[in-house]
Scaffold this active site. Structure first.
Site, PDB file in Angstrom:
ATOM      1  N   LYS A   1       0.834  -1.190   0.000  1.00 59.42           N
ATOM      2  CA  LYS A   1       0.000   0.000   0.000  1.00 59.42           C
ATOM      3  C   LYS A   1       0.880   1.256   0.000  1.00 59.42           C
ATOM      4  CE  LYS A   1      -0.611   2.102   3.710  1.00 59.42           C
ATOM      5  NZ  LYS A   1       0.703   2.441   4.263  1.00 59.42           N
TER       6      LYS A   1
ATOM      7  N   HIS B   1      -1.192  -4.243   5.819  1.00 56.53           N
ATOM      8  CA  HIS B   1      -0.635  -5.166   6.820  1.00 56.53           C
ATOM      9  C   HIS B   1      -1.434  -5.177   8.123  1.00 56.53           C
ATOM     10  CE1 HIS B   1       1.454  -1.638   8.560  1.00 56.53           C
ATOM     11  NE2 HIS B   1       1.605  -2.350   9.640  1.00 56.53           N
TER      12      HIS B   1
ATOM     13  N   LYS C   1      -2.730  -8.371  11.475  1.00 58.06           N
ATOM     14  CA  LYS C   1      -2.517  -8.294  12.925  1.00 58.06           C
ATOM     15  C   LYS C   1      -3.580  -9.126  13.636  1.00 58.06           C
ATOM     16  CE  LYS C   1      -0.527  -3.639  12.819  1.00 58.06           C
ATOM     17  NZ  LYS C   1       0.724  -3.511  13.501  1.00 58.06           N
TER      18      LYS C   1
ATOM     19  N   GLU D   1       0.941   7.716  16.308  1.00 52.79           N
ATOM     20  CA  GLU D   1       2.333   7.245  16.382  1.00 52.79           C
ATOM     21  C   GLU D   1       3.168   8.321  17.047  1.00 52.79           C
ATOM     22  OE1 GLU D   1       3.630   4.729  12.822  1.00 52.79           O
ATOM     23  OE2 GLU D   1       2.313   6.223  11.926  1.00 52.79           O
TER      24      GLU D   1
ATOM     25  N   ASP E   1      -1.564   7.516   3.384  1.00 53.16           N
ATOM     26  CA  ASP E   1      -0.731   6.481   4.000  1.00 53.16           C
ATOM     27  C   ASP E   1      -1.519   5.659   5.018  1.00 53.16           C
ATOM     28  OD1 ASP E   1       1.688   5.133   4.632  1.00 53.16           O
ATOM     29  OD2 ASP E   1       2.076   6.470   6.322  1.00 53.16           O
TER      30      ASP E   1
ATOM     31  N   HIS F   1      -5.431   1.656   6.518  1.00 51.04           N
ATOM     32  CA  HIS F   1      -5.585   1.064   7.853  1.00 51.04           C
ATOM     33  C   HIS F   1      -6.869   1.537   8.559  1.00 51.04           C
ATOM     34  CE1 HIS F   1      -1.608  -0.088   6.940  1.00 51.04           C
ATOM     35  NE2 HIS F   1      -0.941   0.888   7.516  1.00 51.04           N
TER      36      HIS F   1
ATOM     37  N   LYS G   1       1.538  11.420  12.970  1.00 49.52           N
ATOM     38  CA  LYS G   1       2.950  11.167  13.320  1.00 49.52           C
ATOM     39  C   LYS G   1       3.366  12.154  14.400  1.00 49.52           C
ATOM     40  CE  LYS G   1       4.218   8.293   9.885  1.00 49.52           C
ATOM     41  NZ  LYS G   1       4.570   6.904  10.177  1.00 49.52           N
TER      42      LYS G   1
HETATM   43  C1  BG6 Z   1       2.567   1.827   7.423  1.00 47.16           C
HETATM   44  C2  BG6 Z   1       2.782   3.298   7.176  1.00 47.16           C
HETATM   45  O1  BG6 Z   1       1.607   1.308   6.543  1.00 47.16           O
HETATM   46  O2  BG6 Z   1       2.117   1.645   8.760  1.00 47.16           O
HETATM   47  C3  BG6 Z   1       3.733   3.894   8.191  1.00 47.16           C
HETATM   48  O3  BG6 Z   1       3.298   3.478   5.867  1.00 47.16           O
HETATM   49  C4  BG6 Z   1       3.297   3.567   9.612  1.00 47.16           C
HETATM   50  O4  BG6 Z   1       3.817   5.304   8.015  1.00 47.16           O
HETATM   51  C5  BG6 Z   1       3.026   2.082   9.751  1.00 47.16           C
HETATM   52  O5  BG6 Z   1       4.335   3.962  10.497  1.00 47.16           O
HETATM   53  C6  BG6 Z   1       2.425   1.757  11.104  1.00 47.16           C
HETATM   54  O6  BG6 Z   1       2.348   0.380  11.202  1.00 47.16           O
HETATM   55  P1  BG6 Z   1       2.501  -0.353  12.591  1.00 47.16           P
HETATM   56  O7  BG6 Z   1       2.280  -1.794  12.295  1.00 47.16           O
HETATM   57  O8  BG6 Z   1       3.891  -0.069  13.084  1.00 47.16           O
HETATM   58  O9  BG6 Z   1       1.452   0.254  13.474  1.00 47.16           O
END
Ligand code: BG6
Length: 453
Positions: free
Chosen positions: A151, A181, A185, A219, A238, A243, A326
């Site tokens: 993605k 991804h 999880k 994050e 992103d 997500h 972020k």
């Molecule tokens: C990714 C983003 O898909 O997911 C990143 O491109 C982000 O910017 C990340 O930091 C967060 O994933 P996780 O699994 O660490 O929460």
């Protein structure tokens, strides 16, 4: 145990070092793959040792024997995506490795690249014949070829539709794996399971009983050296497009016919069609413009919060608040379902409504906010009933990419995104982009801009 070759295009990028190599390492350690090879292809002139050493720091519980197997089976191939001759050489190299290692011919192409390269890389791979099945196995089973797209899948609705049109001329839908991804999880897999296997929740899952839903993906890290990628992407493309909207769809979908692959994808796609975004706030953390790879006058957002409604009977009037960003105060990924209050029969009423929080990160588990009596007094206090995932199952649960790579090898597309889901999500992003919102500043380590939604 699986047998295949991984061809990772974009092998020196952040995703490969941070997620893909560590996931393959764990598959080797847990003996889930045997007789495999990895070809990592990317533009920089590097040795395989250099490429792998960048991933080493992301390996937890390092074990030298596993690392050695990884190193022996890893090949680095310097590769310009635009140079057609290099695809021919890649094809020869792949065939030579398969022959030497007596591999099955099963191939996974993993495009860990920017989406602007998806169509041309796919076409070039096809034009040199690399995606065709070239080996016939003694047991008459033909080897499979599958392709994984990281993605974001495109930049907007139009570009994602074009990529889909282009790649579907080459691959059948069963060969295409569009990754988010988060769907790999464990706790994300739990969202629908909690609701549909517990009779105490499903009857309450509607606007009669639910006051609001809050989805957070915050994050505390910044863009981690991915300036160029991030500046052309932003948090909306992103995180929100993929997500967050997947978490929203899994939480709000109508009961699927069965709690399994195709039916869940149908239900998610249907609910995404009904989403209406009413307001949003965008932000950019102070200091973002001085990050490497970021334009000095960048207007890219690193924070988004939005209010959405779902235009159907179940959810009419229930706001869904989402937030992602972020450099915020903490890492937190969660879904909080706040229930409506019931009539208060006390002089001093409960301060908090009931809620169910599904915590995806950093702690995995879920908890229920309830009210109880303060010992020795006739007073009410809020309490929390906890289910801590690691307390019960330990901390060695597979990570998302590990689960997803296994699914690709198994040929199971249940937790990959279907074309229609992606297109629906881009339509929601378009609702936000059409508002042409101002990007507000916020200080690092805070909760985002001080602007009301
Ligand atoms: C990714 C983003 O898909 O997911 C990143 O491109 C982000 O910017 C990340 O930091 C967060 O994933 P996780 O699994 O660490 O929460």
């Amino acid at each position: 145990m699986f047998n295949c070759t991984f061809v990772i295009l974009g092998a020196t990028g952040d995703l490969t070092r941070r997620k893909l190599i560590p996931a393959i390492y764990r598959l080797i350690r847990d003996k889930k793959i045997k007789n495999f090879s990895i070809i990592g292809a990317a533009l920089p002139k590097k040795t395989k040792i250099e490429v792998l050493s960048e991933a080493k720091k992301f390996i937890k519980n390092y074990d030298s024997a596993t690392w050695k197997i990884l190193q022996t089976n890893f090949h680095y191939f310097q590769f310009d995506f635009h140079d057609f001759d290099r695809y021919k050489t890649l094809n020869k190299k792949l065939e030579a490795i398969e022959k030497k290692q007596k591999l099955s011919g099963n191939r996974i192409f993993y495009l860990a690249t920017m989406p602007e390269h998806f169509s041309s890389i796919t076409k070039n791979l096809a034009n040199v014949g690399i995606v065709e099945k070239t080996i016939s196995l003694p047991n008459k089973q033909s080897p499979w070829v599958r392709i994984v797209y990281e993605k974001p899948f495109g930049y907007d609705l139009k570009s994602s539709q074009k990529i889909n049109r282009d790649i579907s001329k080459i691959f059948k839908e069963e060969q295409i794996y569009r990754i988010d991804h988060y769907l790999g999880k464990d706790l994300v897999g739990d969202i629908a399971l909690i609701r549909f296997t517990n009779s105490i929740f499903e009857p309450l899952w509607n606007n009669k009983h639910i006051h609001s839903v809050h989805i957070v993906l915050s994050e505390n890290i910044g863009i981690e050296g991915r300036g160029e990628f991030y500046d052309s992407t932003g948090v909306v493309n992103d995180i929100l497009q993929s997500h967050i909207l997947q978490l929203l769809a899994l939480t709000s979908m109508e009961p699927p016919k069965r709690l399994a692959g195709k039916f869940i994808r149908d239900a998610k796609s249907n609910v995404l069609k009904k989403v209406k975004l009413t307001s949003a706030v965008l932000g950019q953390y102070e200091g973002y413009k001085s990050e490497k790879g970021v334009k000095k006058d960048s207007k890219t957002e690193t924070f988004v919060t939005a209010k959405l409604f779902i235009n159907n009977r179940r959810w009419k009037g229930v706001p869904f608040f989402v937030k992602a960003g972020k450099c915020l105060d903490k890492k937190e990924v969660s879904i909080k379902i706040v229930f409506k209050r019931i009539k208060c029969l006390l002089d001093s009423c409960p301060s908090e409504p009931n809620y169910l929080t599904i915590s995806i990160q950093p702690e995995e588990g879920f908890y229920l906010g309830m009210n109880s009596k303060l010992p020795g007094k006739y007073e009410v206090i809020p309490i929390r009933m906890d289910f801590c995932h690691s307390c019960l199952f330990g901390t060695n649960t597979p990570e998302a990419y590990e689960n997803l790579l296994i699914d690709v090898m198994r040929g199971d597309q249940s937790v990959f995104l279907r074309r229609d889901e992606i297109e629906q999500s881009w339509k929601i992003v378009e609702q936000l982009k059409s508002k042409k919102l101002k990007v507000h500043k916020y200080k690092k380590g805070t909760n985002g801009p001080e602007v009301k939604l």
